[in-house]
Write a protein that holds these residues in place. Structure first.
Motif, PDB file in Angstrom:
ATOM      1  N   CYS A 102       0.758  -1.111  -0.099  1.00 16.39           N
ATOM      2  CA  CYS A 102       0.033  -0.038   0.073  1.00 16.39           C
ATOM      3  C   CYS A 102       0.950   1.100   0.017  1.00 16.39           C
ATOM      4  O   CYS A 102       0.645   1.944  -0.952  1.00 16.39           O
ATOM      5  N   ARG A 126       3.381  -1.842  -7.785  1.00 17.19           N
ATOM      6  CA  ARG A 126       2.780  -0.692  -7.254  1.00 17.19           C
ATOM      7  C   ARG A 126       3.207  -0.079  -5.789  1.00 17.19           C
ATOM      8  O   ARG A 126       3.970  -1.128  -5.326  1.00 17.19           O
ATOM      9  N   LYS A 131      -0.387   9.427   0.176  1.00 15.30           N
ATOM     10  CA  LYS A 131      -1.426   8.495   0.547  1.00 15.30           C
ATOM     11  C   LYS A 131      -2.594   9.099   1.135  1.00 15.30           C
ATOM     12  O   LYS A 131      -2.623  10.165   1.944  1.00 15.30           O
ATOM     13  N   HIS A 272      -8.457  -3.567  -1.773  1.00 19.77           N
ATOM     14  CA  HIS A 272      -9.218  -2.584  -1.443  1.00 19.77           C
ATOM     15  C   HIS A 272     -10.870  -2.712  -1.160  1.00 19.77           C
ATOM     16  O   HIS A 272     -11.410  -2.200  -0.464  1.00 19.77           O
ATOM     17  N   GLU A 298      -2.418  -5.926  -2.840  1.00 15.15           N
ATOM     18  CA  GLU A 298      -1.291  -5.328  -2.109  1.00 15.15           C
ATOM     19  C   GLU A 298      -0.617  -6.491  -1.576  1.00 15.15           C
ATOM     20  O   GLU A 298      -1.344  -7.382  -0.958  1.00 15.15           O
ATOM     21  N   ASP A 309      -2.998  -0.179   5.605  1.00 15.26           N
ATOM     22  CA  ASP A 309      -3.623  -1.523   4.869  1.00 15.26           C
ATOM     23  C   ASP A 309      -2.931  -2.628   5.019  1.00 15.26           C
ATOM     24  O   ASP A 309      -3.312  -3.769   4.142  1.00 15.26           O
ATOM     25  N   GLN A 312      -5.207  -6.102   4.469  1.00 18.57           N
ATOM     26  CA  GLN A 312      -5.812  -6.661   3.437  1.00 18.57           C
ATOM     27  C   GLN A 312      -4.459  -7.121   2.671  1.00 18.57           C
ATOM     28  O   GLN A 312      -4.599  -7.404   1.541  1.00 18.57           O
TER      29      GLN A 312
END
Ligand code: PEP
Ligand code: MN
Length: 334
Positions: A102, A126, A131, A272, A298, A309, A312
């Motif tokens: 993330c 990524r 953020k 997400h 992620e 995050d 997740q």
């Protein structure tokens, strides 16, 4: 466009409306029905906001025939945009696998994840540098430094990079460091940003806002395309519903629908959408099985220590196994 008039509509109102439409170079044909009178508006109505017509008291309802997202809309059953970045095709025959943390936390962190993504046959790295956190007290990202780390890590492992832009004043940094510029869900309707990205040289990954319809999403893509940048990748990342057990609700029907009506590539971000790592693999498989052009996942080596995050994030070993499953699934279904 078809306008249905109210019963016993005032003639002066109808004339004023038709005059206004004709002054815009539309031609109008009026049909007297048994119960209602209908006005057919002929011409290119794609740029006309039909809601304006409700200002006339003689108008009962208006039905558009032409969609307002002309550049985003698929013109034929087979039209498809393939976006080429370095050696990668997005929207081509093979789905693309995007992974990373993330937030970019350090050079070591992003390099170790980049090595794993490349070894897992992932394509795009990524990582968030700026953020968009709900709380101003939460970690906001390391900014330019993080973009530099992302670029170093992606180049070292021959990956394409993607990161989210929050502020159009940072565009020069994104032009310098990243291959694909992400617009996050919270900025999907930031029209100043969308217009600026229309002038960018890099492809744009446009996430769907969690409170936005498919049509609004396409209109945001239309902003970017109509300002000069044709390379838009759509990303479904879950919408807000009444269901609290997951962070958002992954709208796979919306993903499929948008693929049907638009020529743009569409990927899915199950991380997400779910907000919990244990649902991510299942949702990623469902997305690829349904025909998504890729998934964005992620990943963090120590999710419990992630700056954002973590709940997740998949561990790297699970991501590697997932890519193999997704490849087998795609091959079996194609
Ligand atoms: C992200 O990708 O890190 C992100 C913030 O996503 P979204 O805009 O979908 O919430
Ligand atoms: Mn995140």
């Amino acid at each position: 466009m078809i306008i249905t008039l109210v019963k016993d509509a005032d003639i002066a109102c109808i004339d004023a409306m038709i005059d206004a439409l004709e002054s815009l170079d539309f031609s109008c044909q009026t049909t007297l029905g048994k119960h209602y009178t209908i006005v057919h508006v002929i011409g290119d109505t794609s740029r006309y906001d039909e809601k304006k017509l409700y200002a006339y008291p003689c108008v009962k309802s208006v039905v558009r025939i032409q969609e307002p997202y002309q550049k985003t809309q698929r013109q034929s059953l087979t039209e498809k945009t393939i976006i080429r970045v370095k050696n990668l095709e997005i929207g081509g025959r093979e789905p693309v696998y995007i992974a990373g943390p993330c937030s970019i936390e350090s050079l070591e962190q992003i390099e170790s994840i980049a090595e794993m993504v490349a070894a897992s046959e992932g394509h795009i790295l990524r990582g968030g540098a700026f953020k968009p956190r709900t709380s101003p007290y939460d970690f906001q990202g390391f900014g330019e430094k993080a973009l530099e780390y992302l670029s170093l890590a992606a180049n070292k492992y021959h990956l394409v990079s993607v990161s989210e832009i929050l502020d159009l004043n940072d565009l020069h940094l994104f032009e310098k460091y990243v291959d694909i510029i992400q617009v996050g869900a919270r900025n999907m309707q930031n029209t100043a940003l969308l217009k600026a990205l229309g002038r960018a040289s890099k492809p744009i990954l446009l996430k769907r806002g969690f409170g936005n319809t498919v049509e609004e999403w396409l209109m945001s893509a239309e902003y970017i395309i109509s300002h000069g940048n044709k390379n838009v990748i759509l990303c479904e990342r879950g919408i807000r519903t009444f269901e609290p057990s997951t962070r958002h609700t992954l709208d796979l029907a919306g993903m499929l629908y948008v693929k049907q009506i638009s020529h743009l590539p569409v990927i899915v971000d199950p991380s997400h959408a779910a907000g919990r790592w244990d649902l991510v693999e299942g949702l990623a498989k469902a997305s690829i099985a349904a025909g998504a052009d890729g998934v964005m996942i992620e990943v963090h080596p120590q999710p419990e220590r992630a700056f954002s995050d973590g709940a997740q994030a998949l561990k790297p070993s699970r991501f590697s196994a997932l890519v193999q499953d997704l490849k087998r699934l795609h091959k079996a279904l194609k």
